[in-house]
Design a protein around this motif. Structure first.
Motif, PDB file in Angstrom:
ATOM      1  N   GLY A  16       0.767  -1.137  -0.293  1.00 19.48           N
ATOM      2  CA  GLY A  16      -0.096   0.369  -0.112  1.00 19.48           C
ATOM      3  C   GLY A  16       1.255   1.108  -0.153  1.00 19.48           C
ATOM      4  O   GLY A  16       1.580   1.431   0.242  1.00 19.48           O
ATOM      5  N   GLY A  17       0.393   2.898  -0.162  1.00 19.82           N
ATOM      6  CA  GLY A  17       1.151   3.817  -0.048  1.00 19.82           C
ATOM      7  C   GLY A  17       0.141   5.031   0.211  1.00 19.82           C
ATOM      8  O   GLY A  17      -1.111   4.678   0.259  1.00 19.82           O
ATOM      9  N   ASP A  18       0.362   5.839  -0.575  1.00 20.86           N
ATOM     10  CA  ASP A  18      -0.397   7.324  -0.582  1.00 20.86           C
ATOM     11  C   ASP A  18       0.700   8.299  -1.395  1.00 20.86           C
ATOM     12  O   ASP A  18       1.887   8.136  -1.634  1.00 20.86           O
ATOM     13  N   LEU A  19      -0.445   9.376  -1.322  1.00 18.40           N
ATOM     14  CA  LEU A  19      -0.090  10.532  -2.100  1.00 18.40           C
ATOM     15  C   LEU A  19       1.820  11.186  -0.664  1.00 18.40           C
ATOM     16  O   LEU A  19       1.294  11.991  -0.183  1.00 18.40           O
ATOM     17  N   HIS A  20       2.503  11.803  -1.949  1.00 11.36           N
ATOM     18  CA  HIS A  20       3.713  12.519  -0.995  1.00 11.36           C
ATOM     19  C   HIS A  20       3.200  13.738  -1.542  1.00 11.36           C
ATOM     20  O   HIS A  20       3.666  14.262  -2.617  1.00 11.36           O
ATOM     21  N   ASP A  21       3.455  14.949  -1.011  1.00  9.86           N
ATOM     22  CA  ASP A  21       3.442  16.206  -1.378  1.00  9.86           C
ATOM     23  C   ASP A  21       4.892  16.497  -1.558  1.00  9.86           C
ATOM     24  O   ASP A  21       6.230  16.344  -0.571  1.00  9.86           O
ATOM     25  N   PHE A  22       5.197  17.348  -2.773  1.00  7.65           N
ATOM     26  CA  PHE A  22       6.514  17.913  -3.198  1.00  7.65           C
ATOM     27  C   PHE A  22       6.156  19.626  -3.993  1.00  7.65           C
ATOM     28  O   PHE A  22       5.159  19.301  -4.120  1.00  7.65           O
ATOM     29  N   THR A  23       7.494  20.454  -3.401  1.00  5.69           N
ATOM     30  CA  THR A  23       7.478  21.557  -3.964  1.00  5.69           C
ATOM     31  C   THR A  23       9.032  21.234  -5.123  1.00  5.69           C
ATOM     32  O   THR A  23       9.810  21.202  -4.546  1.00  5.69           O
ATOM     33  N   VAL A  24       8.364  21.545  -6.368  1.00  5.35           N
ATOM     34  CA  VAL A  24       9.499  21.835  -6.611  1.00  5.35           C
ATOM     35  C   VAL A  24       9.824  22.681  -8.003  1.00  5.35           C
ATOM     36  O   VAL A  24       9.279  23.063  -8.848  1.00  5.35           O
ATOM     37  N   GLU A  25      11.254  22.901  -8.490  1.00  3.29           N
ATOM     38  CA  GLU A  25      11.399  23.507  -9.386  1.00  3.29           C
ATOM     39  C   GLU A  25      10.833  23.179 -11.135  1.00  3.29           C
ATOM     40  O   GLU A  25      10.712  21.867 -11.217  1.00  3.29           O
ATOM     41  N   VAL A  26      10.539  23.951 -11.864  1.00  3.26           N
ATOM     42  CA  VAL A  26       9.950  23.755 -12.860  1.00  3.26           C
ATOM     43  C   VAL A  26      10.634  24.470 -14.053  1.00  3.26           C
ATOM     44  O   VAL A  26      10.866  25.952 -13.960  1.00  3.26           O
ATOM     45  N   ASN A  27      11.385  24.258 -15.386  1.00  4.19           N
ATOM     46  CA  ASN A  27      11.896  25.274 -16.357  1.00  4.19           C
ATOM     47  C   ASN A  27      11.129  24.281 -17.387  1.00  4.19           C
ATOM     48  O   ASN A  27      10.800  24.004 -17.564  1.00  4.19           O
ATOM     49  N   GLY A  29      10.153  24.835 -20.710  1.00  2.00           N
ATOM     50  CA  GLY A  29       9.984  23.214 -22.182  1.00  2.00           C
ATOM     51  C   GLY A  29      10.467  22.368 -21.147  1.00  2.00           C
ATOM     52  O   GLY A  29      10.110  20.918 -22.017  1.00  2.00           O
ATOM     53  N   GLU A  30       9.809  21.503 -19.938  1.00  2.00           N
ATOM     54  CA  GLU A  30      10.603  20.762 -19.093  1.00  2.00           C
ATOM     55  C   GLU A  30       9.017  20.136 -19.116  1.00  2.00           C
ATOM     56  O   GLU A  30       7.708  20.262 -19.304  1.00  2.00           O
ATOM     57  N   VAL A  31       9.493  18.218 -19.460  1.00  2.00           N
ATOM     58  CA  VAL A  31       8.184  17.481 -18.948  1.00  2.00           C
ATOM     59  C   VAL A  31       8.116  17.245 -17.898  1.00  2.00           C
ATOM     60  O   VAL A  31       9.085  17.471 -16.740  1.00  2.00           O
ATOM     61  N   VAL A  32       6.949  16.384 -17.262  1.00  2.00           N
ATOM     62  CA  VAL A  32       6.616  16.086 -16.399  1.00  2.00           C
ATOM     63  C   VAL A  32       7.942  15.213 -16.117  1.00  2.00           C
ATOM     64  O   VAL A  32       8.453  14.857 -14.913  1.00  2.00           O
ATOM     65  N   LEU A  33       7.955  13.934 -16.506  1.00  2.00           N
ATOM     66  CA  LEU A  33       9.567  12.939 -16.015  1.00  2.00           C
ATOM     67  C   LEU A  33      10.738  14.237 -15.962  1.00  2.00           C
ATOM     68  O   LEU A  33      11.369  13.515 -14.681  1.00  2.00           O
ATOM     69  N   ASP A  34      11.266  14.963 -16.269  1.00  2.00           N
ATOM     70  CA  ASP A  34      11.873  15.939 -16.097  1.00  2.00           C
ATOM     71  C   ASP A  34      11.986  16.191 -14.349  1.00  2.00           C
ATOM     72  O   ASP A  34      12.548  16.423 -13.318  1.00  2.00           O
ATOM     73  N   ILE A  35      10.772  16.763 -13.860  1.00  2.00           N
ATOM     74  CA  ILE A  35      10.658  17.002 -13.312  1.00  2.00           C
ATOM     75  C   ILE A  35      10.788  15.977 -11.382  1.00  2.00           C
ATOM     76  O   ILE A  35      11.066  16.119 -10.674  1.00  2.00           O
ATOM     77  N   ILE A  36      10.527  14.313 -12.634  1.00  2.00           N
ATOM     78  CA  ILE A  36      10.401  13.343 -11.237  1.00  2.00           C
ATOM     79  C   ILE A  36      12.221  12.664 -11.482  1.00  2.00           C
ATOM     80  O   ILE A  36      12.239  12.659  -9.969  1.00  2.00           O
ATOM     81  N   HIS A  37      12.605  13.178 -12.885  1.00  2.00           N
ATOM     82  CA  HIS A  37      14.053  13.030 -11.882  1.00  2.00           C
ATOM     83  C   HIS A  37      14.500  14.288 -11.407  1.00  2.00           C
ATOM     84  O   HIS A  37      15.216  13.732 -10.511  1.00  2.00           O
ATOM     85  N   ARG A  38      14.201  15.259 -11.458  1.00  2.00           N
ATOM     86  CA  ARG A  38      15.032  16.713 -10.561  1.00  2.00           C
ATOM     87  C   ARG A  38      14.041  16.123  -9.159  1.00  2.00           C
ATOM     88  O   ARG A  38      15.095  16.457  -7.609  1.00  2.00           O
ATOM     89  N   LEU A  39      13.265  15.533  -8.858  1.00  2.00           N
ATOM     90  CA  LEU A  39      13.031  14.903  -7.714  1.00  2.00           C
ATOM     91  C   LEU A  39      13.785  14.122  -6.565  1.00  2.00           C
ATOM     92  O   LEU A  39      14.740  13.943  -6.053  1.00  2.00           O
ATOM     93  N   ALA A  41      16.578  13.949  -7.758  1.00  2.00           N
ATOM     94  CA  ALA A  41      18.295  14.078  -7.744  1.00  2.00           C
ATOM     95  C   ALA A  41      17.967  15.062  -5.937  1.00  2.00           C
ATOM     96  O   ALA A  41      18.987  15.359  -5.464  1.00  2.00           O
ATOM     97  N   THR A  42      17.505  15.686  -5.654  1.00  2.00           N
ATOM     98  CA  THR A  42      16.821  16.471  -4.655  1.00  2.00           C
ATOM     99  C   THR A  42      16.547  16.393  -3.643  1.00  2.00           C
ATOM    100  O   THR A  42      16.288  16.278  -2.656  1.00  2.00           O
ATOM    101  N   GLN A  43      15.220  15.162  -4.130  1.00  2.00           N
ATOM    102  CA  GLN A  43      13.724  15.474  -2.364  1.00  2.00           C
ATOM    103  C   GLN A  43      14.143  13.828  -2.176  1.00  2.00           C
ATOM    104  O   GLN A  43      14.010  13.759  -1.029  1.00  2.00           O
ATOM    105  N   ALA A  44      14.020  12.866  -3.161  1.00  2.00           N
ATOM    106  CA  ALA A  44      13.851  11.562  -3.164  1.00  2.00           C
ATOM    107  C   ALA A  44      14.150  10.540  -3.458  1.00  2.00           C
ATOM    108  O   ALA A  44      13.873  10.229  -4.896  1.00  2.00           O
ATOM    109  N   PRO A  45      15.296  10.314  -3.743  1.00  2.00           N
ATOM    110  CA  PRO A  45      16.580   9.727  -4.071  1.00  2.00           C
ATOM    111  C   PRO A  45      16.303   8.092  -4.535  1.00  2.00           C
ATOM    112  O   PRO A  45      15.904   7.826  -5.253  1.00  2.00           O
ATOM    113  N   ASP A  46      15.622   7.817  -3.833  1.00  2.00           N
ATOM    114  CA  ASP A  46      14.798   6.067  -3.855  1.00  2.00           C
ATOM    115  C   ASP A  46      13.632   6.494  -5.115  1.00  2.00           C
ATOM    116  O   ASP A  46      13.052   5.369  -4.130  1.00  2.00           O
ATOM    117  N   LEU A  47      13.054   7.121  -5.060  1.00  2.00           N
ATOM    118  CA  LEU A  47      11.712   7.325  -5.837  1.00  2.00           C
ATOM    119  C   LEU A  47      11.985   6.755  -6.835  1.00  2.00           C
ATOM    120  O   LEU A  47      12.710   6.411  -7.460  1.00  2.00           O
TER     121      LEU A  47
END
Ligand code: SF4
Ligand code: F3S
Ligand code: FES
Length: 248
Positions: A16-27, A29-39, A41-47
């Protein structure tokens, strides 16, 4: 121009699991996968996220963004307003392994159940001849990148685990249709389509077609023609023979 976006990302595993909140930089031209990668790199290395090409061609990064089945690498952040919360969840129809990664082996099982291309026994490879129209027809189906978004979307299995054993899903019904329309294929898969692959479960809602990133007209060009062939075979075997020989 960059901004801070609010994200909700599903995290969990088979338990099971649940939704986790994040605030993350967006530049720009980016796509959602870029944001997941930034997460990562910066906040959730085991995502956990599955991806490969970042070009919409490998079919690995399928997930759901704000409840809609999407390729993460082809979903532009410019689709959303800057104050919109973007929710990323794993595909709902398949069991979660971890975070955004699901176990899609259902699809491989269904793929194995479709009998392969069966040319006439006396036809030698150098003797293969096909009309351009036949080539183009199957070429549309062969654009499939096996992202399984159509499989994930179809209501027959999305909320009905109990239907999975009896329904192959749009991607593999399309594969049956492709082979059934092939002028050099001599196998008859119509009974398989109806009895084993669950063609009758499809009530042509076209949701599969709507989510296909390759814009394959799954319902109109594969599923409906396959249904017509199955009906023809039930009522008139001569019509089926005519289809095989003349109507492609
Ligand atoms: Fe994906 Fe389209 Fe293939 Fe379905 S038919 S698996 S949606 S590419
Ligand atoms: Fe499902 Fe597509 Fe048929 S969504 S019901 S397979 S048209
Ligand atoms: Fe290959 Fe998205 S990473 S389709």
């Amino acid at each position: 121009m960059s901004y801070q976006a609010k994200f909700k990302v599903w995290r969990g595993d088979t338990e099971g699991g649940d939704l986790h909140d994040f605030t993350v930089e967006v530049n720009e031209g980016e796509v959602v996968l870029d944001i997941i990668h930034r997460l990562q790199a910066t906040q959730a290395p085991d995502l956990a996220v599955r991806w490969n090409c970042k070009a919409g061609k490998c079919g690995s990064c399928s997930a759901e963004v704000n409840g809609r089945p999407r390729l993460l690498c082809m979903t532009r952040m410019s689709t959303f307003t800057e104050d919109e919360v973007v929710t990323v969840t794993p595909m709902r129809t398949f069991p979660v392994i971890r975070d955004l990664v699901t176990d899609v082996s259902f699809n491989y099982q269904k793929a194995r159940e479709v009998p392969s291309f069966t040319p006439p026994v006396d036809l030698k490879p150098g003797d293969y001849r096909m009309q351009q129209a036949d080539v183009e027809r199957s070429q549309e189906f062969r654009k499939c990148i096996e992202c399984f978004l159509c499989q994930n979307t179809c209501h027959v299995v999305r909320d009905h685990e109990e239907n999975k054993h009896a329904f192959s899903g749009p991607r593999y019904l399309m594969r049956i249709a492709e082979l059934e329309m092939h002028p050099l294929d001599v196998a008859d898969r119509r009974e398989l389509a109806q009895e084993d692959a669950g063609l009758g479960y499809c009530n042509i809602t076209k949701c599969c077609t709507e989510v296909c990133p390759e814009h394959i007209k799954i319902t109109d060009n594969a599923l409906i023609p396959l249904k017509e062939r199955v009906v023809d075979s039930k009522y008139d075997p001569i019509v089926w023979l005519g289809n095989k020989l003349f109507r492609r």
